[in-house]
Design a protein around this motif. Structure first.
Motif, PDB file in Angstrom:
ATOM      1  N   ARG A  13      39.280  42.495  41.547  1.00  0.00           N
ATOM      2  CA  ARG A  13      40.674  42.333  41.167  1.00  0.00           C
ATOM      3  C   ARG A  13      41.548  42.729  40.931  1.00  0.00           C
ATOM      4  N   PRO A  14      42.731  42.835  40.669  1.00  0.00           N
ATOM      5  CA  PRO A  14      43.677  42.289  42.425  1.00  0.00           C
ATOM      6  C   PRO A  14      43.782  43.710  43.124  1.00  0.00           C
ATOM      7  N   VAL A  15      43.924  43.268  43.911  1.00  0.00           N
ATOM      8  CA  VAL A  15      44.486  44.005  44.961  1.00  0.00           C
ATOM      9  C   VAL A  15      45.522  45.269  45.479  1.00  0.00           C
TER      10      VAL A  15
ATOM     11  N   CYS B 114      45.623  39.522  36.069  1.00  0.00           N
ATOM     12  CA  CYS B 114      47.050  39.917  36.304  1.00  0.00           C
ATOM     13  C   CYS B 114      47.691  39.695  34.386  1.00  0.00           C
ATOM     14  N   GLN B 115      47.134  38.785  34.532  1.00  0.00           N
ATOM     15  CA  GLN B 115      47.963  37.608  33.114  1.00  0.00           C
ATOM     16  C   GLN B 115      47.418  38.721  31.822  1.00  0.00           C
ATOM     17  N   ASP B 116      46.300  39.107  32.081  1.00  0.00           N
ATOM     18  CA  ASP B 116      45.580  39.667  30.845  1.00  0.00           C
ATOM     19  C   ASP B 116      45.588  41.430  30.557  1.00  0.00           C
ATOM     20  N   LEU B 117      45.397  42.309  32.131  1.00  0.00           N
ATOM     21  CA  LEU B 117      45.026  43.085  31.689  1.00  0.00           C
ATOM     22  C   LEU B 117      45.789  43.792  32.518  1.00  0.00           C
ATOM     23  N   ASP B 118      47.244  43.586  32.724  1.00  0.00           N
ATOM     24  CA  ASP B 118      48.425  43.963  32.540  1.00  0.00           C
ATOM     25  C   ASP B 118      48.580  44.676  34.024  1.00  0.00           C
ATOM     26  N   VAL B 119      48.290  44.153  35.668  1.00  0.00           N
ATOM     27  CA  VAL B 119      48.416  45.264  36.564  1.00  0.00           C
ATOM     28  C   VAL B 119      48.568  43.586  37.137  1.00  0.00           C
ATOM     29  N   ASP B 120      48.769  43.860  38.657  1.00  0.00           N
ATOM     30  CA  ASP B 120      49.053  43.465  39.566  1.00  0.00           C
ATOM     31  C   ASP B 120      48.932  43.669  41.125  1.00  0.00           C
ATOM     32  N   THR B 121      48.773  42.517  41.916  1.00  0.00           N
ATOM     33  CA  THR B 121      49.341  43.107  43.676  1.00  0.00           C
ATOM     34  C   THR B 121      49.780  44.013  43.529  1.00  0.00           C
ATOM     35  N   ARG B 122      49.114  44.761  44.527  1.00  0.00           N
ATOM     36  CA  ARG B 122      50.524  45.530  45.040  1.00  0.00           C
ATOM     37  C   ARG B 122      50.004  45.438  46.530  1.00  0.00           C
ATOM     38  N   LEU B 123      50.799  44.826  47.372  1.00  0.00           N
ATOM     39  CA  LEU B 123      50.647  45.640  48.561  1.00  0.00           C
ATOM     40  C   LEU B 123      51.971  46.748  49.141  1.00  0.00           C
ATOM     41  N   ARG B 124      52.109  47.032  50.201  1.00  0.00           N
ATOM     42  CA  ARG B 124      52.886  48.398  50.312  1.00  0.00           C
ATOM     43  C   ARG B 124      53.813  47.759  51.495  1.00  0.00           C
ATOM     44  N   LYS B 125      53.740  46.646  52.377  1.00  0.00           N
ATOM     45  CA  LYS B 125      54.472  46.320  53.187  1.00  0.00           C
ATOM     46  C   LYS B 125      55.865  46.757  52.948  1.00  0.00           C
ATOM     47  N   GLY B 126      56.402  46.743  54.156  1.00  0.00           N
ATOM     48  CA  GLY B 126      58.193  46.906  54.013  1.00  0.00           C
ATOM     49  C   GLY B 126      58.527  48.662  52.665  1.00  0.00           C
ATOM     50  N   GLU B 127      57.954  49.000  52.184  1.00  0.00           N
ATOM     51  CA  GLU B 127      57.769  50.183  51.166  1.00  0.00           C
ATOM     52  C   GLU B 127      58.629  51.533  52.184  1.00  0.00           C
TER      53      GLU B 127
ATOM     54  N   ASP C  93      25.759  26.708  28.852  1.00  0.00           N
ATOM     55  CA  ASP C  93      24.657  27.182  28.879  1.00  0.00           C
ATOM     56  C   ASP C  93      24.948  28.524  28.185  1.00  0.00           C
ATOM     57  N   ALA C  94      24.549  29.199  27.812  1.00  0.00           N
ATOM     58  CA  ALA C  94      24.888  30.550  26.690  1.00  0.00           C
ATOM     59  C   ALA C  94      24.269  31.598  28.711  1.00  0.00           C
ATOM     60  N   LEU C  95      25.780  32.567  29.126  1.00  0.00           N
ATOM     61  CA  LEU C  95      25.247  33.871  30.086  1.00  0.00           C
ATOM     62  C   LEU C  95      25.534  34.808  29.595  1.00  0.00           C
ATOM     63  N   PRO C  96      23.846  35.134  30.306  1.00  0.00           N
ATOM     64  CA  PRO C  96      24.041  37.098  30.008  1.00  0.00           C
ATOM     65  C   PRO C  96      24.610  37.862  29.724  1.00  0.00           C
ATOM     66  N   TRP C  97      25.847  37.442  30.415  1.00  0.00           N
ATOM     67  CA  TRP C  97      26.621  38.763  30.835  1.00  0.00           C
ATOM     68  C   TRP C  97      28.254  37.735  30.130  1.00  0.00           C
ATOM     69  N   ASP C  98      27.838  36.605  29.550  1.00  0.00           N
ATOM     70  CA  ASP C  98      28.916  35.934  29.160  1.00  0.00           C
ATOM     71  C   ASP C  98      30.582  37.436  27.789  1.00  0.00           C
ATOM     72  N   HIS C  99      29.941  38.310  27.406  1.00  0.00           N
ATOM     73  CA  HIS C  99      30.214  39.043  26.890  1.00  0.00           C
ATOM     74  C   HIS C  99      31.101  40.255  27.673  1.00  0.00           C
ATOM     75  N   LEU C 100      31.023  40.056  28.817  1.00  0.00           N
ATOM     76  CA  LEU C 100      31.458  41.115  29.472  1.00  0.00           C
ATOM     77  C   LEU C 100      32.669  40.822  30.385  1.00  0.00           C
ATOM     78  N   ASP C 101      34.040  40.924  30.283  1.00  0.00           N
ATOM     79  CA  ASP C 101      35.068  40.396  31.602  1.00  0.00           C
ATOM     80  C   ASP C 101      34.811  41.143  32.148  1.00  0.00           C
ATOM     81  N   THR C 102      35.471  40.692  33.338  1.00  0.00           N
ATOM     82  CA  THR C 102      36.393  41.815  34.580  1.00  0.00           C
ATOM     83  C   THR C 102      37.740  40.908  34.787  1.00  0.00           C
ATOM     84  N   GLY C 103      38.294  40.419  33.394  1.00  0.00           N
ATOM     85  CA  GLY C 103      39.386  40.213  33.757  1.00  0.00           C
ATOM     86  C   GLY C 103      39.746  38.603  34.359  1.00  0.00           C
ATOM     87  N   VAL C 104      38.836  37.678  35.023  1.00  0.00           N
ATOM     88  CA  VAL C 104      38.382  36.803  35.927  1.00  0.00           C
ATOM     89  C   VAL C 104      38.174  35.646  34.374  1.00  0.00           C
TER      90      VAL C 104
END
Ligand code: SF4
Lengths: 235, 625
Positions: free
Chosen positions: B288-290, B612-625, B569-580
């Motif tokens: 994510r994001p698109v 989008c809130q945490d990683l300073d990114v946003d969905t970027r669609l190209r329609k109408g550009e 439960d603690a998950l083995p990947w809890d310290h790894l952050d996808t942004g979601v």
């Protein structure tokens, strides 16, 4: 127009099968931005016709293909353009426009020359090499087993072995072979090697031979009566 | 070196199948002067050449790095067992393709982790390269070993073997990583202080050095979480994302293999990410994001790759190409421009709707094969659970269009063992397939066609994946999955339906390695020692050896794959952050059980997954550009 191109398959490309080579060649021809010709129909394919297939592991300095083009192109420029985009180990050597209404390369080529290096487990003298060749040539016939669509059959290759020379060089037996090739009869260099080994092993034993035989095609030719032409001369 | 080259070319390669796998002199391959660069790296793909060379990520990273004058990148792939045999008998180390150098000559090695079943090949590559398997046994002289790719979001089973992982999109971060490694060596006359360089690397956002963390367990051996061990290491590692795909590096001169590889075509990446939100799909949450690429840029890129490769086909790639907002105009223009050159177009991933069939119709003027769609589940209820927003009407509409337009085959992907599944859902799969077949027969008959329609039902097993709403879900046991496979086979009676399913044992191991923690490394190493290789290839998969490996190392894999996890439960990947956010995944899971669907944030309002809130990114669609 149609160009007849001579190319080489060098060390770096020696592991290419004929299919790999055709794929690589088609991509290079596309990259060269020449006005290529495609077949008609739903699934158009690039029109190129090859003189002969070369096996995996075999190198050559005399391969040929016919390339139809839309419009006239100077042969030299085509060679340059293709060479600029060919992958390692493949190289265009020369080209001529095909002027006459010539048949396909595959139909007219009937002679192939090879240089073969056979490693030996012991050194030999030049005289010994010559004797071996004489023994081989003295055989009136030699049958090999061929697998075709209709199953296996025995074929005598002796009539298609037109020339055989040999000499000794640093623990190697070097052969120059000229064989018949094409639709009228086709002798493979591997079959001649088998004939040589078979003949010589009789006196020398199987252990005489080393590993990693190298086969190099020196060229493909058109033999008409007693004259021999290169495909470029017969364009 | 010269000697090794000679032995390989004269003695080894003539003996193996497809020697072209190991040559590295393809068109556009880069062979740089070893002495002229500051850092020498090796991209290691833990599968065979034909698979690895079909991977766009390899072409991107190879291009990014080799575009820099100070760095070089070569390649190595998992050697096929025949080459491994030759190397072992002759005691020749595994070598890079471009310069035929042993792995140990490089400053760093980077593995891509595309699927769990390639892990034994990673160990095999290290071992054949003459490198110690365990990171802590590789000293300052050894190359640094890094890894990235989707499986790096739970890399714990590999934590003992890899020096550092990189989370996120490689082209965004790789040059930062290389700059640190190169600078480190530059002030030490080309040498490295491994501990020191890892500390420097750990400061880069997205870099995870597992040895700086410790896995905690309670007395019963239950996993309790991962804790920072090295002062200064970040408690959470956040992935790296390309903000604007138009600005991202694009490989205009990808390597053109001599061999026929799996995807033998130009790859034009039209967009990255997918927010349809299927709850089982890890890719959907990881990428994510698109972000779409603009149409005009794509056209320019198509011209360039075509010029530099000579390929005969352009593939418009992404997780879901029918979702590209400019797909129709793009397709039209690509077809117009390349038709004269006899360059075809292919669409690898089609949504289940008639719009997609129309796209396919555009690109396939000759209806060669059939088309493939993925309804994933057999009933509307279960499709709502997994948030696969496809209805039976959609599917019938697709079937209709497919057979009307002249295809005679349709392939449908389904998943067995999804959360909340009942027999009714399996019956649903059989019923859907039968309905599609029936419709196909009707249509072909109406058209007066002599051909018979074929419906292929291809069934995989659900694998719970980290960072998805179903990460807490158990996988069905192997026995249950097999029973379901058999049940389904018995429900599918019609001639004209072809039924395929994946081996349940493979899906089981996938779940084990997707969700496992560090302890699993021992079992992996043992399995490799016992001879496991190419586990993703059914002809090489040896399940009994895996069982033996688990037995010997005292690991009970069922506890990892088949047991539900709780929110506590603690998950083995809890310290790894996808942004979601984990909270978001939890909410999605709860919605699954309420049969509530979530809309696609491209068209519906943002559902605040967090990225989008945490990683300073946003969905970027190209329609109408
Ligand atoms: S934050 Fe919102 S817009 Fe961004 S990917 Fe997540 S759901 Fe979509």
């Amino acid at each position: 127009m149609r160009l007849c191109l001579q190319y080489s398959k060098e060390e770096e490309a020696r592991f290419l099968s004929h299919l790999d080579l055709m794929r690589a060649m088609e991509r290079a021809l596309r990259r060269a931005q020449l006005p290529l010709v495609f077949s008609e129909g739903f699934n158009p394919h690039l029109c190129v016709s090859y003189a002969s297939a070369l096996a995996v592991g075999v190198t050559s300095e005399g391969e040929y293909l016919d390339l139809p083009l839309k419009g006239d192109w100077p042969a030299e420029e085509a060679v340059q353009r293709i060479n600029a985009v060919l992958p390692a180990g493949l190289k265009m050597v020369a080209a001529v426009p095909v002027t006459q209404r010539r048949e396909s390369l595959m139909a007219i080529i009937n002679l192939a020359r090879y240089r073969v290096e056979i490693p030996l487990r012991q050194a030999i003298e030049q005289k010994e090499a010559e004797e071996m060749i004489a023994q081989v040539l003295a055989r009136p016939a030699y049958s090999v087993l061929r697998r075709g669509k209709k199953g296996e059959r025995q074929v005598d290759i002796r009539p298609g072995l037109w020339q055989l020379q040999g000499w000794a060089e640093n623990n190697k037996l070097i052969l120059h072979i000229a064989v018949q090739t094409g639709s009228q009869g086709n002798v493979k260099p591997e079959e001649v090697i088998e004939m040589v080994k078979d003949t010589v092993s009789f006196s020398r034993g199987e252990n005489f031979w080393g590993e990693n035989i190298r086969i190099h095609r020196l060229g493909l030719y058109i033999r008409e009566n007693d004259k021999i032409y290169s495909p470029l001369e017969r364009a | 070196m010269q000697q090794l080259k000679q032995v390989l070319e004269e003695e080894v390669l003539p003996k193996v199948r497809k020697p072209l796998r190991y040559l590295g002199n393809e068109y556009n391959a880069v062979r740089k002067d070893w002495q002229a660069v500051k850092l020498r790296s090796l991209f290691a793909f833990p599968d065979v050449y034909e698979v690895g060379m079909s991977h766009l990520g390899l072409q991107i990273l190879y291009g990014v790095v080799n575009a820099e004058p100070d760095y070089l990148m070569e390649r190595v792939f998992a050697p096929w067992p025949d080459l491994e045999q030759e190397l072992r008998t002759r005691a020749i180390p595994l070598f890079s393709l471009e310069s035929l150098r042993p792995l140990a000559d490089f400053d760093c090695l980077g593995f891509t982790l595309q699927y769990e079943m390639s892990y034994t090949n990673i160990l095999n590559i290290l071992a054949l390269g003459g490198l110690p398997l365990r990171a802590q046994e590789r000293g300052n002289e050894a190359p640094l070993v890094m890894a990235g790719g989707p499986c790096a979001y739970n890399p714990e089973p590999l934590a003992e073997f890899i020096d550092f992982f990189v989370l996120g999109e490689g082209e965004e971060v790789i040059l930062e990583v290389f700059a640190v490694m190169a600078a480190h060596r530059a002030i030490r006359q080309g040498k490295q202080d491994k501990k020191e360089v890892l500390k420097e690397l750990a400061r880069i956002r997205g870099v995870y050095v597992p040895s700086f963390y410790e896995a905690l367990y309670d007395e019963q051996g239950k996993f309790q979480g991962v804790k920072v061990k090295e002062p200064g290491a970040a408690p959470r590692i956040v992935k790296r994302v390309v903000r604007d795909l138009d600005q991202a590096y694009f490989p205009a001169r990808p390597i053109v293999p001599y061999l026929e590889v799996v995807h033998d075509r130009m790859m034009l990446e039209v967009l990255r990410g997918c927010t349809r939100g299927c709850r089982f799909c890890q890719a959907g949450f990881l990428y994510r994001p698109v972000r779409e690429r603009s149409k005009d840029l794509l056209l320019q890129q198509a011209e360039k790759i075509s010029e530099h490769t000579g390929h005969q086909e352009i593939s418009l790639t992404s997780l879901s190409t029918s979702d590209y907002t400019c797909v129709e105009p793009l397709l039209q223009e690509v077809l117009n421009r390349f038709e004269g050159k006899n360059i075809g177009v292919s669409l690898p991933s089609l949504r289940v709707d008639s719009f997609s069939v129309n796209l396919a119709k555009e690109v396939q003027r000759v209806r060669k094969t059939g088309l493939t769609f993925a309804p994933e589940a057999g009933t509307q209820r279960l499709r709502d659970v997994i948030n696969k927003n496809v209805t039976e009407e959609n599917l019938m509409e697709v079937a209709e269009a497919v057979f009307q337009e002249g295809w005679t085959q349709i392939k449908l992907y389904f998943m067995l063992g999804l959360p909340t599944e009942t027999l009714a859902d399996l019956d649903g799969i059989a019923a859907l397939a039968a309905k599609v077949l029936l419709r196909g027969r009707e249509i072909l008959r109406e058209k007066g066609s002599k051909q018979r329609p074929t419906v292929t039902v291809s069934v995989s097993s659900f694998v719970p994946k980290p960072h998805t709403p179903f990460q807490w879900e158990p996988q069905d046991s192997i026995a249950l999955l097999q029973e379901k496979q058999k049940y389904l086979r018995n429900r599918i009676r019609e001639k004209g339906i072809v039924y395929h399913y994946h081996e349940a044992e493979v899906s089981f191991l996938e779940a084990v390695f997707a969700k496992g923690d560090r302890r699993l490394g021992q079992a992996l190493e043992e399995a490799w020692r016992l001879g496991c290789r190419f586990d993703g290839w059914s002809e090489h998969f040896r399940y009994e050896l895996w069982r033996e490996a688990f037995r010997k190392t005292g690991i009970v894999p069922e506890e990892i794959a088949n047991q539900p996890l709780t929110y506590q439960d603690a998950l083995p990947w809890d310290h790894l952050d996808t942004g979601v956010k984990k909270e978001y995944l939890r909410r999605e899971r709860e919605k699954a059980y309420e049969l509530a669907t979530t809309g696609d944030c491209r068209f519906a309002p943002c559902s605040v997954c967090g990225i989008c809130q945490d990683l300073d990114v946003d969905t970027r669609l190209r329609k109408g550009e």
